[in-house]
Design a protein around this motif. Structure first.
Motif, PDB file in Angstrom:
ATOM      1  N   UNK A  29      56.191  69.843 -91.012  1.00 26.99           N
ATOM      2  CA  UNK A  29      56.000  68.354 -90.619  1.00 26.99           C
ATOM      3  C   UNK A  29      54.804  67.580 -90.976  1.00 26.99           C
ATOM      4  N   UNK A  30      54.740  66.282 -90.957  1.00 28.91           N
ATOM      5  CA  UNK A  30      53.416  65.781 -91.185  1.00 28.91           C
ATOM      6  C   UNK A  30      53.201  64.695 -89.969  1.00 28.91           C
ATOM      7  N   UNK A  31      52.176  64.544 -89.322  1.00 30.62           N
ATOM      8  CA  UNK A  31      51.910  63.826 -88.205  1.00 30.62           C
ATOM      9  C   UNK A  31      50.618  62.588 -88.632  1.00 30.62           C
ATOM     10  N   UNK A  32      50.746  61.540 -88.387  1.00 36.53           N
ATOM     11  CA  UNK A  32      49.737  60.536 -88.529  1.00 36.53           C
ATOM     12  C   UNK A  32      48.765  60.478 -87.283  1.00 36.53           C
ATOM     13  N   UNK A  33      47.716  60.958 -87.255  1.00 37.66           N
ATOM     14  CA  UNK A  33      47.110  61.173 -86.134  1.00 37.66           C
ATOM     15  C   UNK A  33      45.952  59.958 -85.999  1.00 37.66           C
ATOM     16  N   UNK A  34      46.195  59.081 -86.756  1.00 37.99           N
ATOM     17  CA  UNK A  34      45.242  57.900 -86.815  1.00 37.99           C
ATOM     18  C   UNK A  34      43.934  58.274 -87.702  1.00 37.99           C
ATOM     19  N   UNK A  35      43.028  59.098 -87.301  1.00 38.04           N
ATOM     20  CA  UNK A  35      41.990  59.370 -87.927  1.00 38.04           C
ATOM     21  C   UNK A  35      42.281  60.634 -89.002  1.00 38.04           C
ATOM     22  N   UNK A 144      50.832  90.568 -82.829  1.00 41.47           N
ATOM     23  CA  UNK A 144      50.552  88.977 -83.147  1.00 41.47           C
ATOM     24  C   UNK A 144      51.695  88.250 -82.436  1.00 41.47           C
ATOM     25  N   UNK A 145      51.820  87.223 -81.838  1.00 40.26           N
ATOM     26  CA  UNK A 145      52.871  86.542 -81.157  1.00 40.26           C
ATOM     27  C   UNK A 145      54.157  85.986 -82.100  1.00 40.26           C
ATOM     28  N   UNK A 146      55.137  86.047 -81.703  1.00 41.34           N
ATOM     29  CA  UNK A 146      56.333  85.685 -82.683  1.00 41.34           C
ATOM     30  C   UNK A 146      56.053  84.377 -82.982  1.00 41.34           C
ATOM     31  N   UNK A 147      55.542  83.361 -82.212  1.00 42.89           N
ATOM     32  CA  UNK A 147      55.491  82.078 -82.525  1.00 42.89           C
ATOM     33  C   UNK A 147      54.159  81.611 -81.758  1.00 42.89           C
ATOM     34  N   UNK A 148      53.552  80.166 -82.350  1.00 41.11           N
ATOM     35  CA  UNK A 148      52.503  79.655 -81.601  1.00 41.11           C
ATOM     36  C   UNK A 148      52.974  78.159 -81.547  1.00 41.11           C
ATOM     37  N   UNK A 149      52.767  77.607 -80.403  1.00 46.03           N
ATOM     38  CA  UNK A 149      52.892  76.271 -79.950  1.00 46.03           C
ATOM     39  C   UNK A 149      51.532  75.554 -79.740  1.00 46.03           C
ATOM     40  N   UNK A 150      51.284  74.213 -80.007  1.00 48.25           N
ATOM     41  CA  UNK A 150      50.284  73.791 -79.799  1.00 48.25           C
ATOM     42  C   UNK A 150      50.469  72.345 -79.713  1.00 48.25           C
ATOM     43  N   UNK A 151      49.641  71.582 -78.762  1.00 48.19           N
ATOM     44  CA  UNK A 151      49.731  70.197 -78.354  1.00 48.19           C
ATOM     45  C   UNK A 151      48.623  69.566 -79.209  1.00 48.19           C
ATOM     46  N   UNK A 152      49.389  68.629 -79.909  1.00 45.71           N
ATOM     47  CA  UNK A 152      48.063  67.722 -80.753  1.00 45.71           C
ATOM     48  C   UNK A 152      47.903  66.126 -80.134  1.00 45.71           C
ATOM     49  N   UNK A 153      46.674  65.935 -80.187  1.00 46.55           N
ATOM     50  CA  UNK A 153      46.136  64.640 -79.990  1.00 46.55           C
ATOM     51  C   UNK A 153      46.212  63.855 -80.833  1.00 46.55           C
ATOM     52  N   UNK A 154      46.127  62.451 -80.853  1.00 49.04           N
ATOM     53  CA  UNK A 154      45.765  61.561 -81.995  1.00 49.04           C
ATOM     54  C   UNK A 154      44.378  60.645 -81.770  1.00 49.04           C
TER      55      UNK A 154
END
Length: 197
Positions: A29-35, A144-154
């Motif tokens: 996925x591609x996310x536009x974070x502004x900067x 290692x964990x099976x997956x990693x989840x992270x919250x992204x700010x903009x």
């Protein structure tokens, strides 16, 4: 009528009673974070082989991003914040990774850098796409964990209370005497183990 009006206002987010869940994103996925414009490439286990018989192999969990600096200045790769309420002060890329689950020990890192022409750099240049690595070191027998989840700010380009000139600032909301980043997206990546995990 009052109940309906309040219900509609809450539905539209006017009373802070309804918090919108951030967009769930996955690998590629591609996310536009502004900067920054950010592609979430992958998460993987990386092994650095020992240089001699007296040292040991090192294993890392790496988060890999393709990051384009959309601003007019050079910004830092940075690091994920230690505390959520301090995150809003950052304008670095990795500073926008405001929460990573599962959490790693402090001794594990994070170590953040961009790869540029075969070398490592801590800078993101305007208009340039760089591969950014955020890594955590695993302990000797740690899986290692099976997956990693992270919250992204903009970020948004706006004037600051200290200056009339606009700057890039993290989008945040005030709660009491603290500021908390608004979560633009929640990203989950499977951790690729490879042959060396």
């Amino acid at each position: 009528m009052t109940i309906t009006a309040v219900g509609i206002t809450a539905l539209l987010g006017g009373l802070n009673e309804a918090t919108e869940a951030p967009d769930p994103l996955s690998q590629g996925a591609v996310l536009d974070q502004g900067l920054y414009s950010t592609k979430f490439v992958e998460s993987r286990v990386k092994v650095e082989r020992a240089e001699n018989d007296y040292s040991e192999d090192k294993r890392f969990v790496e988060l890999v991003f393709d990051v384009t600096n959309q601003g007019d200045e050079t910004y830092s790769v940075g690091s994920p914040p230690e505390k959520l309420e301090q995150a809003y002060l950052a304008n670095s890329f990795a500073g926008s990774l405001v929460k990573i689950t599962p959490a790693f020990d402090k001794e594990a890192g994070p170590f953040s850098f961009a790869v540029s022409k075969g070398g490592e750099t801590r800078q993101l240049f305007p208009g340039v796409t760089s591969q950014v690595i955020v890594r955590y070191q695993l302990k000797e027998n740690e899986q290692p964990p099976e997956k990693i989840t992270f919250d992204v700010a903009s970020f948004e380009y706006r004037t600051d209370f200290n200056s009339t000139d606009p700057i890039w600032s993290m989008v945040a909301t005030e709660s009491g005497d603290k500021f908390f980043p608004e979560i633009k997206a929640r990203v989950t990546l499977p951790v690729k183990k490879g042959d060396s995990a």
